[in-house]
Design a protein around this motif. Structure first.
Motif, PDB file in Angstrom:
ATOM      1  N   ASN A   1       0.931  -1.222   0.312  1.00 20.51           N
ATOM      2  CA  ASN A   1      -0.197  -0.516   0.143  1.00 20.51           C
ATOM      3  C   ASN A   1       1.086   0.873   0.035  1.00 20.51           C
ATOM      4  O   ASN A   1       0.525   2.072   0.482  1.00 20.51           O
ATOM      5  N   SER A   2       1.915   1.260  -0.864  1.00 17.20           N
ATOM      6  CA  SER A   2       2.744   2.137  -0.717  1.00 17.20           C
ATOM      7  C   SER A   2       3.982   1.958  -0.650  1.00 17.20           C
ATOM      8  O   SER A   2       4.069   1.674   0.865  1.00 17.20           O
TER       9      SER A   2
ATOM     10  N   GLU B   1       1.159  -3.083  -5.264  1.00 19.71           N
ATOM     11  CA  GLU B   1       0.524  -1.749  -5.063  1.00 19.71           C
ATOM     12  C   GLU B   1       1.748  -1.284  -4.037  1.00 19.71           C
ATOM     13  O   GLU B   1       1.581  -0.358  -3.436  1.00 19.71           O
TER      14      GLU B   1
ATOM     15  N   ARG C   1       2.390   1.143  -5.968  1.00 18.58           N
ATOM     16  CA  ARG C   1       2.373   3.245  -6.395  1.00 18.58           C
ATOM     17  C   ARG C   1       3.413   4.286  -6.160  1.00 18.58           C
ATOM     18  O   ARG C   1       3.346   4.722  -6.389  1.00 18.58           O
TER      19      ARG C   1
ATOM     20  N   ARG D   1      -0.400   4.155 -10.020  1.00 20.05           N
ATOM     21  CA  ARG D   1      -1.643   2.997  -9.374  1.00 20.05           C
ATOM     22  C   ARG D   1      -0.759   1.935  -9.346  1.00 20.05           C
ATOM     23  O   ARG D   1       0.428   1.373 -10.398  1.00 20.05           O
ATOM     24  N   ASN D   2      -1.489   1.094  -8.912  1.00 24.01           N
ATOM     25  CA  ASN D   2      -1.216  -0.140  -8.657  1.00 24.01           C
ATOM     26  C   ASN D   2       0.711  -0.793  -8.482  1.00 24.01           C
ATOM     27  O   ASN D   2       1.027   0.172  -7.848  1.00 24.01           O
TER      28      ASN D   2
ATOM     29  N   GLN E   1      -2.613  -2.300 -17.394  1.00 24.21           N
ATOM     30  CA  GLN E   1      -2.086  -1.721 -15.845  1.00 24.21           C
ATOM     31  C   GLN E   1      -1.235  -2.947 -15.184  1.00 24.21           C
ATOM     32  O   GLN E   1      -0.863  -4.059 -15.264  1.00 24.21           O
TER      33      GLN E   1
END
Length: 268
Positions: A21-22, A46, A48, A75-76, A101
């Motif tokens: 998450n980053s 993720e 990011r 993103r992703n 993506q």
């Protein structure tokens, strides 16, 4: 990874996956996990960030080679940190060339292992098309897994699948029955992966334990209202070598954590 000469048994191998998450915000969390668990291969999801923005120096200092796949807009994103030699096989899941993506990364190690890092679409955003994209992505993943297994390759899939396979994989009431993570179509496709011959590593060793890998921010972690959506799937020859598998909740306890915890397995 332990070495071995000609005729020696396959070396011990530790594989892991972590939705961060980053990665720029959680680099310290990842570093501490690497120092504690020393996985041979760690797949991240993720992240990011674009590949050139990945904070690789901190991990290279620990002896890990970094390969990151990003996309415009941050993103992703997926990445691999490896302390054993590997060659990149694919930076995208085949089957839909227009899909831009950053959700898949596959490598081959020196010993012939193929390992794929997965960041499967959530399916709850984007309306009907977002859910349809998730189903198409899973169909493509099934096709790829079938091809790898048909070639008798030692093969592992690790990552954030955004699927709770059964009712035991989420806390009671954690999700409504209409959520894409528990939809019948999504669960059927996850079962299709298992029916090809892949083994859910955690369930192989902990068949009925309430083990979760994701907790929403807020009181969900303290109340253990979690989901098991991060998985390690192993081909039959790798499943025979499975000696340990678990969830490391230490990064989730640390300040400013990801909402996921790493999952790992050891192959003897």
């Amino acid at each position: 990874m332990d070495g071995g000469g000609p005729g020696a048994p396959p070396p011990r191998l530790r594989l892991a996956s972590f939705n961060v998450n980053s990665v720029r915000q959680r680099a310290a969390h990842v570093r501490r996990f690497l120092e504690r668990q020393r996985p041979d291969l760690l797949f991240l999801q993720e992240t990011r960030c674009r590949a050139e923005e990945f904070p690789r120096l901190e991990f290279e200092a620990l002896g890990y080679r970094v390969h990151a796949v990003g996309q415009p807009g941050g993103r992703n994103g997926v990445a691999l940190l490896g302390r054993i030699p590997f060659e990149v096989v694919a930076e995208a899941l085949p089957g839909e060339p227009e899909d831009g993506q950053a959700r898949y990364l596959e490598v081959e190690t020196e010993g012939g292992l193929r390992a794929g890092g997965v960041y499967l679409p959530n399916g709850n955003s984007g309306g009907a098309e977002g859910f349809a994209y998730k189903l198409r992505w899973m169909d493509r993943l099934i096709d790829l897994a079938e091809a790898r297994l048909d070639a008798f390759l030692p093969f592992a899939l690790l990552g954030d699948f955004n699927v709770c396979p059964t009712g035991e994989d989420l806390a009671p009431g954690a999700l409504p029955p209409t959520d894409a993570l528990v939809s019948p179509e999504v669960r059927a496709r996850f079962r299709a992966l298992l029916h090809l011959g892949l083994t859910d590593a955690l369930r192989a060793l902990h068949p009925h334990d309430r083990l979760y890998t994701y907790w929403d921010y807020g009181p969900a972690f303290e109340e253990n209202r979690g989901l098991r959506i991060d998985h390690i799937l192993l081909s039959p020859d790798l499943a025979e070598r499975l000696s340990g598998c678990g969830v490391d909740i230490a990064p989730r306890v640390e300040p400013q954590p990801s909402d996921h915890a790493p999952v790992w397995c050891t192959l003897r």
